[in-house]
Design an enzyme around this catalytic site. Sequence first.
Site, PDB file in Angstrom:
ATOM      1  N   GLY A   1      -2.787  29.555   0.262  1.00  0.00           N
ATOM      2  CA  GLY A   1      -2.707  30.818   1.001  1.00  0.00           C
ATOM      3  C   GLY A   1      -2.609  30.556   2.487  1.00  0.00           C
TER       4      GLY A   1
ATOM      5  N   GLY B   1     -18.789   4.799   7.550  1.00  0.00           N
ATOM      6  CA  GLY B   1     -19.555   6.032   7.389  1.00  0.00           C
ATOM      7  C   GLY B   1     -20.144   6.025   5.985  1.00  0.00           C
TER       8      GLY B   1
ATOM      9  CB  VAL C   1     -17.094   8.310   2.389  1.00  0.00           C
ATOM     10  CG1 VAL C   1     -16.000   8.038   1.359  1.00  0.00           C
ATOM     11  CG2 VAL C   1     -17.500   9.780   2.341  1.00  0.00           C
TER      12      VAL C   1
ATOM     13  CG  LEU D   1     -21.858   2.260   4.676  1.00  0.00           C
ATOM     14  CD1 LEU D   1     -23.279   2.254   5.247  1.00  0.00           C
ATOM     15  CD2 LEU D   1     -21.168   0.940   4.997  1.00  0.00           C
ATOM     16  CD  GLU D   2     -22.441   7.796  -0.570  1.00  0.00           C
ATOM     17  OE1 GLU D   2     -23.521   8.371  -0.401  1.00  0.00           O
ATOM     18  OE2 GLU D   2     -21.383   8.429  -0.815  1.00  0.00           O
TER      19      GLU D   2
ATOM     20  CG  HIS E   1     -50.999   4.359  -7.603  1.00  0.00           C
ATOM     21  ND1 HIS E   1     -50.354   3.690  -6.591  1.00  0.00           N
ATOM     22  CD2 HIS E   1     -51.581   3.409  -8.380  1.00  0.00           C
ATOM     23  CE1 HIS E   1     -50.547   2.389  -6.734  1.00  0.00           C
ATOM     24  NE2 HIS E   1     -51.282   2.195  -7.813  1.00  0.00           N
TER      25      HIS E   1
HETATM   26  P1  FAD Z   1     -13.866  21.618  -0.322  1.00  0.00           P
HETATM   27  O1  FAD Z   1     -14.830  21.304  -1.401  1.00  0.00           O
HETATM   28  O2  FAD Z   1     -13.043  20.512   0.194  1.00  0.00           O
HETATM   29  O3  FAD Z   1     -12.946  22.792  -0.895  1.00  0.00           O
HETATM   30  C1  FAD Z   1     -11.836  23.295  -0.213  1.00  0.00           C
HETATM   31  C2  FAD Z   1     -10.763  23.653  -1.218  1.00  0.00           C
HETATM   32  O4  FAD Z   1      -9.762  24.452  -0.588  1.00  0.00           O
HETATM   33  C3  FAD Z   1     -10.053  22.425  -1.758  1.00  0.00           C
HETATM   34  O5  FAD Z   1      -9.862  22.541  -3.145  1.00  0.00           O
HETATM   35  C4  FAD Z   1      -8.706  22.472  -1.037  1.00  0.00           C
HETATM   36  O6  FAD Z   1      -7.682  21.798  -1.712  1.00  0.00           O
HETATM   37  C5  FAD Z   1      -8.484  23.966  -0.968  1.00  0.00           C
HETATM   38  N1  FAD Z   1      -7.529  24.406   0.047  1.00  0.00           N
HETATM   39  C6  FAD Z   1      -7.250  23.849   1.241  1.00  0.00           C
HETATM   40  N2  FAD Z   1      -6.370  24.587   1.930  1.00  0.00           N
HETATM   41  C7  FAD Z   1      -6.089  25.653   1.144  1.00  0.00           C
HETATM   42  C8  FAD Z   1      -5.255  26.799   1.307  1.00  0.00           C
HETATM   43  N3  FAD Z   1      -4.573  27.001   2.432  1.00  0.00           N
HETATM   44  N4  FAD Z   1      -5.172  27.687   0.279  1.00  0.00           N
HETATM   45  C9  FAD Z   1      -5.861  27.490  -0.859  1.00  0.00           C
HETATM   46  N5  FAD Z   1      -6.678  26.436  -1.052  1.00  0.00           N
HETATM   47  C10 FAD Z   1      -6.793  25.538  -0.053  1.00  0.00           C
HETATM   48  N6  FAD Z   1     -21.874  16.186  -0.001  1.00  0.00           N
HETATM   49  C11 FAD Z   1     -23.144  16.177  -0.440  1.00  0.00           C
HETATM   50  O7  FAD Z   1     -23.878  17.151  -0.197  1.00  0.00           O
HETATM   51  N7  FAD Z   1     -23.645  15.129  -1.157  1.00  0.00           N
HETATM   52  C12 FAD Z   1     -22.886  14.048  -1.471  1.00  0.00           C
HETATM   53  O8  FAD Z   1     -23.365  13.118  -2.101  1.00  0.00           O
HETATM   54  C13 FAD Z   1     -21.547  14.030  -1.034  1.00  0.00           C
HETATM   55  N8  FAD Z   1     -20.759  12.998  -1.350  1.00  0.00           N
HETATM   56  C14 FAD Z   1     -19.448  13.006  -0.947  1.00  0.00           C
HETATM   57  C15 FAD Z   1     -18.657  11.928  -1.305  1.00  0.00           C
HETATM   58  C16 FAD Z   1     -17.340  11.895  -0.901  1.00  0.00           C
HETATM   59  C17 FAD Z   1     -16.476  10.726  -1.308  1.00  0.00           C
HETATM   60  C18 FAD Z   1     -16.799  12.967  -0.136  1.00  0.00           C
HETATM   61  C19 FAD Z   1     -15.358  12.944   0.304  1.00  0.00           C
HETATM   62  C20 FAD Z   1     -17.578  14.050   0.206  1.00  0.00           C
HETATM   63  C21 FAD Z   1     -18.923  14.078  -0.201  1.00  0.00           C
HETATM   64  N9  FAD Z   1     -19.764  15.143   0.134  1.00  0.00           N
HETATM   65  C22 FAD Z   1     -21.062  15.132  -0.279  1.00  0.00           C
HETATM   66  C23 FAD Z   1     -19.291  16.260   0.964  1.00  0.00           C
HETATM   67  C24 FAD Z   1     -18.948  17.494   0.113  1.00  0.00           C
HETATM   68  O9  FAD Z   1     -18.053  17.128  -0.905  1.00  0.00           O
HETATM   69  C25 FAD Z   1     -18.344  18.572   1.003  1.00  0.00           C
HETATM   70  O10 FAD Z   1     -19.258  18.868   2.042  1.00  0.00           O
HETATM   71  C26 FAD Z   1     -18.059  19.856   0.246  1.00  0.00           C
HETATM   72  O11 FAD Z   1     -17.224  19.626  -0.853  1.00  0.00           O
HETATM   73  C27 FAD Z   1     -17.391  20.869   1.187  1.00  0.00           C
HETATM   74  O12 FAD Z   1     -17.077  22.029   0.480  1.00  0.00           O
HETATM   75  P2  FAD Z   1     -15.970  23.033   1.037  1.00  0.00           P
HETATM   76  O13 FAD Z   1     -15.981  24.181   0.106  1.00  0.00           O
HETATM   77  O14 FAD Z   1     -16.174  23.280   2.472  1.00  0.00           O
HETATM   78  O15 FAD Z   1     -14.585  22.243   0.941  1.00  0.00           O
END
Ligand code: FAD
Length: 516
Positions: A153, A221, A223, A225-226, A489
């Site tokens: 969108g 960062g 990601v 390290l993990e 404990h």
């Molecule tokens: P997202 O989950 O990225 O969702 C956004 C969605 O919108 C996506 O599907 C995208 O494709 C879609 N989109 C983009 N543009 C458009 C558009 N114009 N129209 C329609 N759809 C669109 N957080 C933790 O709390 N604990 C963890 O252990 C952790 N581990 C992580 C490990 C990795 C490898 C990564 C990359 C991230 C990790 N995170 C973790 C962070 C966490 O995943 C994010 O903070 C969270 O997913 C953010 O949610 P969001 O809804 O903002 O974005």
Amino acid sequence: MSTIKILRSSTHNALRSSLGWCRHAASRPRYDYDLVVLGGGSAGLACAKEAAGCGARVLCFDYVKPTPVGTKWGIGGTCVNVGCIPKKLMHQASLLGEAVHEAVAYGWNVDDKNIRPDWGKLVRSVQNHIKSVNWVTRVDLRDKKVEYVNSMGSFRDSHTIEYVAMPGAEHRQVTSEYVVVAVGGRPRYPDIPGAVELGITSDDIFSYEREPGRTLVVGAGYVGLECACFLKGLGYEPTVMVRSIVLRGFDRQMSDLLAAMMTERGIPFLGTTIPKAVERQADGRLLVRYRNTTTQMDGSDVFDTVLWAIGRKGLIEDLNLEAAGVKTHDDKIVVDAAEATSVPHIFAVGDIIYGRPELTPVAILSGRLLARRLFAGSTQLMDYADVATTVFTPLEYSCVGMSEETAIELRGADNIEVFHGYYKPTEFFIPQKSVRHCYLKAVAEVSGDQKILGLHYIGPVAGEVIQGFAAALKSGLTVKTLLNTVGIHPTTAEEFTRLSITKRSGRDPTPASCCS
Ligand code: FAD
């Protein structure tokens, strides 16, 4: 400015609430929807479902652009598909490999010389779980009466969203009273030859069909390290390339301790080094050229896989935000305390907003609270302070509140007391696991009951340990209360109730035994 917006929004909500706001109130709604959500990840889904539960007519768009190597996934966003969930599963797989060897020391008859992971099987198991979550998510949206469109969108104007239902089809438009932007972010690639064509990112690794083999992880960062740690635990050979420091933004002492733990486990770091180019060799392997920015020496090495973990960029480029008048900062959206953008009826939540923690629980709670403010008369704002987080390395690092250096910077070294200690997890003794990096500290005020400003812990199941303490810290936990709490404990969490040595005292923080 932001206060005015919050007041305007809360007056509006109070009015809606007193009128018993409902979508049928107007005989002919001015817009197609009450709320359009752009992005079906943690933030967008939480907001959309909560809004629909309040009676709003909600449409949610979610679309994933494939990665350069063609990886794509279903609804649910980063966390479910390429973030927290597959990461935790691979972390667990790697811990289990370690546990099998420990089992032998505990008397299990296991042929630990022939234990090998099956990468293909692991990837299939992880992907099957993800697909089941994608399915449950779609069913949940249908049950909760959220309309879902699997399209990208973008704004035509501030109340109109444009999309293409399927490739090659005509552009369609919908209008909405409110729009929530929750598009999240995607990994960055460095601007060097071969980076995009030959490298992968965390968006690819959890569904990567071939074994990663010798892997260069660029970026230190959480990601990076993990990923390096679960690859090591699964028997591959990761190397971490660090441009400046490990875990920027986290407590320095704890970050350095974590890096030392990784080094002890055989993960080499290429310090103060940046990549210059990636080339495919005749044998199919990848030659990485790099430069050490301290010595200015060039070097190169050969890897099977190069994984970029150099940070993430917000997905604003396809939104046509200019058409709506939404202000941005770099690749993020600027919001006020009520998550309102520069356009009062357009909001943003989750990773796309500027200057807030990029974590799933933050995204979910802020999305949910926003929906309640818009459609249920709530005035509750998201509290972004003291959010706990965990780095899922083999000894995990979890923390909540201030780092030691932030506390010193904000309050002054004389006003801060740091209680710390090394500890020996009971379960580490029999398999003779290294306890060198099991460490915790409490950063506190020096005076009065000594309010705790930050808690830091490296050890087993760190996230589980810190979660409860995070609630205590938010409730004003003091050192006096902590030391007056009877521990459980033998656990590692109880070490927080036994912290008696301050850094200022200069006393040795190493314990003599587990139970003294
Ligand atoms: P997202 O989950 O990225 O969702 C956004 C969605 O919108 C996506 O599907 C995208 O494709 C879609 N989109 C983009 N543009 C458009 C558009 N114009 N129209 C329609 N759809 C669109 N957080 C933790 O709390 N604990 C963890 O252990 C952790 N581990 C992580 C490990 C990795 C490898 C990564 C990359 C991230 C990790 N995170 C973790 C962070 C966490 O995943 C994010 O903070 C969270 O997913 C953010 O949610 P969001 O809804 O903002 O974005």
